[in-house]
Design an enzyme around this catalytic site. Sequence first.
Site, mmCIF file in Angstrom:
data_model
loop_
_atom_site.group_PDB
_atom_site.id
_atom_site.type_symbol
_atom_site.label_atom_id
_atom_site.label_comp_id
_atom_site.label_asym_id
_atom_site.label_seq_id
_atom_site.Cartn_x
_atom_site.Cartn_y
_atom_site.Cartn_z
ATOM 1 N N PHE A 68 0.859 -1.186 0.000
ATOM 2 C CA PHE A 68 0.000 0.000 0.000
ATOM 3 C C PHE A 68 0.897 1.237 0.000
ATOM 4 O O PHE A 68 1.776 1.357 0.857
ATOM 5 C CB PHE A 68 -0.877 -0.029 1.253
ATOM 6 C CG PHE A 68 -1.950 1.007 1.292
ATOM 7 C CD1 PHE A 68 -3.016 0.968 0.396
ATOM 8 C CD2 PHE A 68 -1.916 2.026 2.222
ATOM 9 C CE1 PHE A 68 -4.023 1.925 0.437
ATOM 10 C CE2 PHE A 68 -2.917 2.986 2.271
ATOM 11 C CZ PHE A 68 -3.970 2.937 1.373
ATOM 12 N N ARG A 80 -13.474 -2.975 -7.123
ATOM 13 C CA ARG A 80 -13.237 -3.776 -5.915
ATOM 14 C C ARG A 80 -14.546 -4.028 -5.175
ATOM 15 O O ARG A 80 -15.335 -3.115 -4.980
ATOM 16 C CB ARG A 80 -12.314 -3.028 -4.940
ATOM 17 C CG ARG A 80 -10.894 -2.934 -5.298
ATOM 18 C CD ARG A 80 -10.034 -2.573 -4.087
ATOM 19 N NE ARG A 80 -10.618 -1.525 -3.227
ATOM 20 C CZ ARG A 80 -10.054 -1.087 -2.109
ATOM 21 N NH1 ARG A 80 -8.910 -1.597 -1.704
ATOM 22 N NH2 ARG A 80 -10.629 -0.152 -1.388
ATOM 23 N N ASP A 116 1.143 -5.463 8.090
ATOM 24 C CA ASP A 116 0.002 -4.561 8.015
ATOM 25 C C ASP A 116 -1.246 -5.431 7.839
ATOM 26 O O ASP A 116 -1.357 -6.186 6.866
ATOM 27 C CB ASP A 116 0.193 -3.608 6.825
ATOM 28 C CG ASP A 116 -0.956 -2.619 6.689
ATOM 29 O OD1 ASP A 116 -2.110 -3.019 6.950
ATOM 30 O OD2 ASP A 116 -0.707 -1.465 6.306
ATOM 31 N N TYR A 176 -11.263 0.831 10.867
ATOM 32 C CA TYR A 176 -12.481 1.317 10.197
ATOM 33 C C TYR A 176 -12.870 0.474 8.998
ATOM 34 O O TYR A 176 -13.831 0.776 8.315
ATOM 35 C CB TYR A 176 -12.333 2.794 9.781
ATOM 36 C CG TYR A 176 -11.082 3.135 9.000
ATOM 37 C CD1 TYR A 176 -10.977 2.832 7.649
ATOM 38 C CD2 TYR A 176 -10.013 3.767 9.618
ATOM 39 C CE1 TYR A 176 -9.835 3.146 6.931
ATOM 40 C CE2 TYR A 176 -8.863 4.086 8.921
ATOM 41 C CZ TYR A 176 -8.774 3.770 7.576
ATOM 42 O OH TYR A 176 -7.636 4.076 6.886
ATOM 43 N N LYS A 177 -12.106 -0.590 8.721
ATOM 44 C CA LYS A 177 -12.478 -1.477 7.605
ATOM 45 C C LYS A 177 -13.362 -2.597 8.167
ATOM 46 O O LYS A 177 -14.476 -2.322 8.591
ATOM 47 C CB LYS A 177 -11.220 -1.936 6.890
ATOM 48 C CG LYS A 177 -10.561 -0.739 6.170
ATOM 49 C CD LYS A 177 -9.213 -1.007 5.572
ATOM 50 C CE LYS A 177 -8.707 0.273 4.892
ATOM 51 N NZ LYS A 177 -7.273 0.190 4.538
#
Length: 412
Positions: free
Chosen positions: A141, A383, A210, A235-236
């Site tokens: 990322f 996605r 991660d 928050y995912k």
Amino acid sequence: MTGQTRSTSIIRFVSARWTIGRARALDADDGLAEMRKRFVLPDGVIYLDGNSLGALGSTVSERIHRTIDEEWGIALAAGWQGGGWLEAPERIGDRIAPLIGALAGEVLVADPTSIALAKLLSAALTARPSRRVIVSTTDNFPSDLYAAAGAAQLVGAELRVVDRADLAAALTEEVGVCCLTHVDFRSGELHDIPRLTRAAHDAGALVLWDLCHSAGVLPVGCEENGIDLAVGCTYKYLNGGPGSPSFLYVRRTLQDQLENPLPGWLGHDEPFGFEAEWRPAQGIRRFLTSTPPILALAALDAALDAFEGVSLMAVRHKSMALGQLFIEMVQEGNVPSLQVASPLSPESRGSQVSLRHADAPAVIEAAMTRGVIGDFRTPDLCRFGFAPLYLSYEDAFRAAEVVLEVARSMEL
Ligand SMILES: *Cc1c(COP(=O)(O)O)cnc(C)c1O
């Protein structure tokens, strides 16, 4: 994480074409189906963007209002001492720990992900002064790479970013820490934590994982795999709300060897002693820097209620099955402009399916007008994240139908 939820009978899908009846039969047999009640979602929407921002938990709003009205509004500053606010970063960390296979006292909720990552990488390098290199991969990322480069610069070290195929060769004796992401945010490809952790350790390096797209949807096994360091979004799939702080994990036996590179009063052994000298707290708390965001933590704390009594293995099984249904439908639909860009094998995939389309933004937008919410990632990826606690097999079926119809209509 007590109790078990019945796991679904999955993967042994017959080769027959998908029908709504088959999807509904899986729903009827789904031990996690009732978890949908733990969330508030708008009517008429199939939400496949929970890998970006998880849905709202049903206890969150009441909890935030209570924190505002009864804690902030009445207890005022007493919330800090005796009101439980100061302990929140560790207490909520302890609630996340079982979800990533960590022990109590190994997880802290404090900073945004990129900041937590930079802190832990700098700490790891400082602890091993003879090893001056962070290794990461080009597919990581980008924010992780920016933060890792910044961390390296701060401590006079170097970030080496290599292609994944060259990772083994890059693990030289100069490497202090290897910085990897479990699930590829583009393709959803799942990387092998046991194997790569072992490779880093064999080279004498620490490893930082991660877990942004893993926490809450994949078993990670921090303890079991001897992971040294980890960070992850809340928050995912943990549904902590927009901008909720990340968690960081430091293996217990490593905690006293690492120094917080951004020390602050709340990580001090005596925060209210106001000593001039920095003296780190024992344990995970030393990695705290500043005053915790209590309203955001209240939302996250309530969001974690959704995981009470849920078996993470059942979540993973359903996640694989939802993705598999979606992929098989896309393949059966046979629309040439729409290709699966994720690994086909569920064991090699996180909880996301990416589809490649030359006009991916238009596909996502048209699907959205029909109630199917995914997201676009440059240059050509659609996605779709599958959050097993609030999605049904019928949702996955309907979503695939909509995406296929959209792509088909764009070919005309
Ligand atoms: C979402 C995500 C982040 C987010 O970082 P923030 O600093 O919390 O904005 C970091 N790393 C990965 C792999 C992500 O998927």
